[in-house]
Design a protein around this motif. Structure first.
Motif, PDB file in Angstrom:
ATOM      1  N   ARG A   1       5.291  33.852  13.330  1.00 29.08           N
ATOM      2  CA  ARG A   1       6.206  33.181  12.421  1.00 29.08           C
ATOM      3  C   ARG A   1       6.819  33.666  11.236  1.00 29.08           C
ATOM      4  O   ARG A   1       6.785  33.055  10.076  1.00 29.08           O
ATOM      5  CB  ARG A   1       5.444  31.528  12.100  1.00 29.08           C
ATOM      6  N   PRO A   2       7.253  34.761  11.263  1.00 29.71           N
ATOM      7  CA  PRO A   2       7.783  35.464  10.239  1.00 29.71           C
ATOM      8  C   PRO A   2       9.146  34.754   9.799  1.00 29.71           C
ATOM      9  O   PRO A   2       9.901  34.107  10.582  1.00 29.71           O
ATOM     10  CB  PRO A   2       8.240  36.697  10.637  1.00 29.71           C
ATOM     11  N   SER A   3       9.779  35.138   8.538  1.00 26.03           N
ATOM     12  CA  SER A   3      10.911  34.471   8.094  1.00 26.03           C
ATOM     13  C   SER A   3      12.026  35.341   7.900  1.00 26.03           C
ATOM     14  O   SER A   3      13.108  35.095   7.630  1.00 26.03           O
ATOM     15  CB  SER A   3      10.724  33.507   6.776  1.00 26.03           C
ATOM     16  N   VAL A   4      11.645  36.540   7.741  1.00 25.46           N
ATOM     17  CA  VAL A   4      12.514  37.772   7.384  1.00 25.46           C
ATOM     18  C   VAL A   4      12.417  38.935   8.434  1.00 25.46           C
ATOM     19  O   VAL A   4      11.180  39.324   8.703  1.00 25.46           O
ATOM     20  CB  VAL A   4      12.305  38.386   5.960  1.00 25.46           C
ATOM     21  N   VAL A   5      13.443  39.383   8.991  1.00 19.40           N
ATOM     22  CA  VAL A   5      13.458  40.453  10.015  1.00 19.40           C
ATOM     23  C   VAL A   5      14.152  41.614   9.815  1.00 19.40           C
ATOM     24  O   VAL A   5      15.468  41.298   9.437  1.00 19.40           O
ATOM     25  CB  VAL A   5      13.442  40.001  11.519  1.00 19.40           C
ATOM     26  N   PHE A   6      13.852  42.637   9.816  1.00 19.33           N
ATOM     27  CA  PHE A   6      14.604  44.032   9.512  1.00 19.33           C
ATOM     28  C   PHE A   6      14.668  44.721  11.001  1.00 19.33           C
ATOM     29  O   PHE A   6      13.620  45.212  11.752  1.00 19.33           O
ATOM     30  CB  PHE A   6      13.890  44.904   8.545  1.00 19.33           C
TER      31      PHE A   6
END
Length: 550
Positions: free
Chosen positions: A283-288
């Motif tokens: 459940r991450p909110s920021v992806v690179f």
């Protein structure tokens, strides 16, 4: 410049002359003191401000709070200083996949006043030996799973003392040494402009360049791009694909979350399939990640739940408008495109979600300035293609390298990218201006692959360029002239590919090889790579064209 804390003056002695540095602008706005240690600002500060029990790092097998991370950093710093005699200014080679322990070792080196030289896990001994010699390294810390290439490196270069993080109870392993060390460590009193990182990047000739970054630079990218464009908050959870040895990964997966007290998920394997699995579970909110990964995730996601995401960042190669449109339609998220460079440490042109123009990279990040210049170095009118030039609070300083004068011109960093600026100040990517191949976000020097192929006994001549590819943006394609009596067939293609994989990082191997009778050359015999690029592009266009009506 403030008084340096470095007792080992190698880095300072090998900085370019000051008159060859770029102009650093807007530093005063950031308000950094003359003395700072970025490990204190990015880790210890979170503990001091009450986030000691907040999760800092998560992996599939580990969960570390900021307090636990700070304690491990201190123990490693004590091991470095007391057991191995690390002195401020010494360089330390890191060989790790993306793990919490790599992050702890990284910050321990910084806190002790050392200089990090992080290397990608895929690099081979031949490449590591060049880095070792160029940075005059004598000490390395290595994950035991990567020790084979480390041992081969030691056989190719001067003695390189290595300590392993082994996952075992060996008394010489890093974890055993940590257990015996104190969890307290007073940070080295470094100057804000002491070098803390040597970031290696491929040159177009294949000879790597070491970019030199200060403690203040590690904060500047957080306080410019991250704070002004990305705008993360403490509750955010970051995830992504780039290795921490890439400055894109270092910023996006460690520095940016730590600057605001957020949490970072580190995956040793982070391809599209891995991200599709990890995002619903963690459940991450920021992806690179790179554009190729966004395309692959869309194609493979099935019913995977990506709803936890709220920010998606793309860099490493140009983001096609079609990918941006498709991602928005599928997720409702406007991908934040950007261009950065190892020389600049991170992204310097981008746009906030509300300012995005699909297909454009964006505008200069607050704190940075950019322009498009012609062959004479003068700014060209809007709408005219030319070389991208940028300056800001970070900039290029190569370690003892004559190529400094090619990258820095009249105080501006000239990146090797061709751009157009429109009348509203948006920058639109056109192409690379040099022989660098950008494939799935990796920078690959064509001449380096050529040199490796030419060492094979079957190869008489070769030229290597980037060929258009729908999945990777570009692939490495080799045009090969064989020696008399050698037959070019599918078996030889695989033989040559495996040969390159054994000598260079595997992502550099030519995914396409075409055997030819002659290569295009100038009257003086110089290989015309531009002609090969045109051939590769025309072949791609032919394959993409619909069949003619009968």
């Amino acid at each position: 410049m403030a008084r340096s804390a470095h007792l080992d003056t190698f880095a300072a002695d090998n900085l370019p002359p000051r008159d060859l540095w770029p102009e650093f602008v807007n530093l005063d706005r950031l308000g950094y003191p003359e003395r700072m240690n970025c490990a204190v600002e990015l880790v210890d500060r979170n503990v001091e401000e009450g986030r000691g029990d907040k999760l800092a790092l998560v992996s599939p097998s580990e969960r570390w709070t900021y307090g636990e991370l700070a304690g491990k950093i201190n123990r490693i710093a004590n091991v470095l200083v007391d057991r191995f005699g690390l002195k401020p200014g010494n360089r330390v080679l890191l060989r790790f996949p993306n793990t919490p322990m790599m992050t702890a070792v990284y910050f321990a080196i910084l806190k002790a006043g050392g200089i990090v030289v992080a290397t990608m896990p895929l690099l081979r001994a031949k490449e590591l030996a060049v880095i070792t010699d160029k940075a005059e390294l004598s000490f390395a810390i290595c994950d035991h799973r990567l020790k084979e290439e480390m041992e081969l490196t030691r056989s190719r270069t001067s003695r390189l003392e290595t300590v392993l993080y082994s996952g075992s109870r060996s008394p010489d392993a890093l974890e055993a040494l940590m257990e015996a060390a104190s969890p307290e460590f007073a940070a080295c009193d470094t100057a804000a402009d002491d070098v803390c990182l040597l970031g290696f990047t491929s040159g177009t000739t294949g000879e790597p360049k070491a970019t030199m970054h200060f403690h203040r630079d590690m904060l500047a990218i957080c306080d410019c791009y991250s704070r002004e464009i990305l705008r993360p908050v403490e509750s955010d959870v970051f995830i992504g694909s780039p290795p921490l040895a890439f400055t894109f990964g270092l910023g996006g997966l460690v520095l940016f979350p730590f600057r605001v007290g957020a949490t970072a998920i580190l995956l040793e394997r982070a391809g599209p399939d891995d991200l599709i699995k990890a995002i619903p579970e963690m459940r991450p909110s920021v992806v690179f990640t790179a554009p190729t990964a966004y395309r692959a995730i869309l194609a493979k996601r099935g019913d995977a739940d990506l709803s936890s995401l709220r920010k998606c960042v793309s860099a490493g190669e140009a983001l096609p408008k079609a990918t941006w449109d498709d991602w928005l339609a599928a997720t409702g998220i406007r991908i934040l495109d950007g261009i950065g460079a190892t020389e600049m440490l991170h992204i310097f042109i981008a746009a906030r979600e509300e300012d995005v123009r699909p297909g454009a990279t964006g505008k200069p990040v607050p704190g940075y300035e950019a322009k498009v210049i012609g062959p004479d170095g003068k700014e060209v009118p809007d709408g005219t293609p030319g070389r991208l030039a940028v300056r800001g609070p970070t900039g290029c300083r190569y370690l003892a390298d004559s190529r400094q004068t090619k990258y820095v011109i009249d105080g501006w960093n000239v990146t090797g990218d061709t751009y157009i600026r429109d009348a509203e100040g948006y920058f639109w990517y056109q192409a690379r201006s040099d022989d660098m191949i950008v494939s799935s976000g990796y920078n690959i020097a064509g001449p380096e692959v050529e040199g490796t192929l030419l060492a094979h006994p079957a190869v008489a001549e070769c030229g290597v360029v980037g060929a258009p590819d729908p999945d990777r943006g570009r692939i490495v394609k080799a045009y090969v002239v064989l020696k008399p009596g050698v037959t070019g067939d599918a078996t030889l293609v695989k033989t040559l590919q495996d040969y390159v994989k054994a000598e260079l990082a595997p992502y550099k191997y030519p995914r396409a090889i075409e055997f030819v009778d002659i290569l295009p050359r100038t009257e003086t015999g110089k290989l015309q790579r531009f002609a090969l690029r045109e051939i590769a592009a025309s072949e791609s266009d032919t394959r993409a064209a619909p069949p003619a009506a009968s």
